[in-house]
Design an enzyme around this catalytic site. Structure first.
Site, PDB file in Angstrom:
ATOM      1  CB  CYS A   1     -13.998  -0.809   5.206  1.00  0.00           C
ATOM      2  SG  CYS A   1     -14.396  -1.609   6.765  1.00  0.00           S
ATOM      3  CB  SER A   2     -10.621   2.268   1.905  1.00  0.00           C
ATOM      4  OG  SER A   2      -9.693   1.228   2.133  1.00  0.00           O
TER       5      SER A   2
ATOM      6  CG  HIS B   1      -6.281   1.505  -0.841  1.00  0.00           C
ATOM      7  ND1 HIS B   1      -5.159   2.134  -1.336  1.00  0.00           N
ATOM      8  CD2 HIS B   1      -5.864   0.807   0.251  1.00  0.00           C
ATOM      9  CE1 HIS B   1      -4.117   1.826  -0.568  1.00  0.00           C
ATOM     10  NE2 HIS B   1      -4.515   1.030   0.384  1.00  0.00           N
TER      11      HIS B   1
ATOM     12  CB  CYS C   1      -0.945   0.013   1.194  1.00  0.00           C
ATOM     13  SG  CYS C   1      -2.028  -1.407   1.232  1.00  0.00           S
TER      14      CYS C   1
END
Ligand SMILES: [Zn+2]
Lengths: 103, 329
Positions: free
Chosen positions: B156-157, B277, B42
């Site tokens: 939450c993404s 994301h 990430c």
């Protein structure tokens, strides 16, 4: 597939190696798998609803080996003693660790 | 600037596509000295920015095009190697552990976490490039599907397909080409482990982010009080609350109350919660947003008078972290 929980230890400096590896990160000697106590301490826990039903899970400390596993029992609390009653590898080749409260 | 003037092409992605930086270079008509792909889960994006910075600072290159791209089904969505996670391989499980720890230790509430999601979605509503532009309320977050206790769907993404790019130039080159350049003034990066087992022994903050933040502040000769605008790694709402503390915006444990006050403009593009994301692209999007803010090019979401900005980008439960400070002077 039912498993047998063992952790590698360095043949030379005797250090425990976790996550598992065939060489010791400190001295690069070969490691050997040994059984450790299946009794641990619950460091943190919560409940997942992902599988459609409530499942408790948490962080367990087994003599300094930290891992995430499912937790069963009526009286789950921070710092309680848990025992690994099952472990293995599932159909997706993911390892699983199952704990229950008590000794 | 013409493609022939670009010395380096750096591609940030968790995909396993072969020779991808060189392919991007050819498709864009660039013949770079250096073409390379960076994968660091990430925080691949900010890791790529650091690589570009290093190439320019060393004198090897004068310019670097840094591109991040990811598809929704990227192999970067889980870390199969980490057997310490057992069957709890998805990121939501470590985020849940962080959230429970914060609630138990500091009394942080589900409503405070929900407020992070509400703020970032509100910011995303002003960003035409954000994936989730519909505003939400605290009640809607609280009523959204329970995934774990205490995290709900809107905490939450979502992984998504996306891309971003920035152009990094040497100081000399930028002084000739750019009217109001934005400078990289501080960098800090730290990797403590790849497995979650090392994080599990201390869930009280993100150790890597604390170290990286100190290094970045020292290099930039700035303190947390100097930061006017920040992009924080809000893959889950609790992560933004922890970031306030790890970055020194507030004392440990006060992150939940900080979101209620909103003293620093955070995640103005909508963050990861609002934008989605696309793993390898995220860190570059964060840098692009801070650059836009400091240049005065952020349109409807412009923060007035901002001079110093910060990017906070994490990987795999905080096992590694990057902090980048940008400024206009
Ligand atoms: Zn050894």
């Amino acid at each position: 597939m039912k498993g047998d929980f063992r952790v590698p230890f360095c043949r030379t400096c005797r250090d425990r190696v976790w996550p598992p590896f065939e060489r010791c990160p400190t001295c690069l000697s070969k490691t050997i798998f040994k059984r450790i106590s299946r009794m641990g301490i619950l460091l943190e826990f919560s409940t997942s609803f992902i599988s459609g039903h409530a499942q408790d899970f948490g962080i367990v400390d087994l003599e300094g080996v930290h891992l995430l596993g499912s937790v069963q029992g009526n009286n789950i609390f921070l710092g309680c003693t848990v025992v690994m009653y099952d472990c293995g590898v599932d159909e997706n080749i993911r390892p699983f660790y199952k704990f229950r409260t008590g000794t | 600037m013409s493609p022939t003037e670009i010395d380096a092409v750096i591609f940030s992605s968790c995909s396993s596509d072969q020779y991808s930086a060189s392919i991007i270079a050819e498709m864009l008509g660039i013949k770079p000295k250096i073409a390379q792909r960076i994968d660091n889960l990430c925080n691949s994006g900010t890791t790529a920015v650091i690589s570009g910075y290093g190439l320019i600072a060393s004198g090897l290159c004068k310019s670097a095009l840094i591109v991040g791209a990811e598809s929704r089904n990227s192999p970067g969505r889980t870390l199969g190697w980490d057997v310490t996670r057992g069957s709890f391989a998805l990121p939501i499980y470590w985020a849940t552990m962080y959230a429970r720890n914060h609630m138990r230790t500091y009394g942080t509430t589900e409503e405070q976490m929900a407020m992070v999601a509400v703020k970032n979605r509100k910011n995303a509503s002003k960003n035409p490039n954000a994936l989730y532009r519909k505003r939400i309320t605290v009640d809607e977050v609280m009523a959204s599907k329970r995934i774990t206790y205490p995290l709900k769907l809107l905490d939450c993404s979502s992984l998504c397909t996306g891309a971003s790019a920035i152009l990094l130039l040497s100081e000399v080159m930028s002084s000739r080409r750019v009217e109001n350049p934005v400078y990289v003034t501080g960098i800090g990066a730290q990797t403590n482990s790849a497995s979650l087992s090392k994080v599990m022994s201390d869930m009280n903050g993100t150790g890597t982010a604390k170290i990286a933040a100190k290094d970045a502040y020292d290099m930039a000769k700035k303190t947390p009080k100097d930061i006017d605008v920040a992009e924080l790694h809000d893959a889950f709402s609790i992560m933004e609350i922890m970031a306030y503390e790890d970055l020194g915006f507030v004392d440990r444990g006060m992150g939940g109350r900080f979101v209620e006050k909103g003293m620093v403009a955070t995640n103005t593009r909508g963050g990861i919660l609002g934008c989605g994301h696309p793993l390898g692209a995220t860190g570059i999007s964060q840098v692009a947003e801070i650059t836009a803010q400091l240049s005065g090019d952020a349109g409807r979401r412009q923060v007035k008078g901002c001079k110093t900005g910060l990017v906070h980008n994490l990987s795999a439960g905080g096992t590694s972290a990057t902090i980048i400070i940008l400024g206009v002077d």
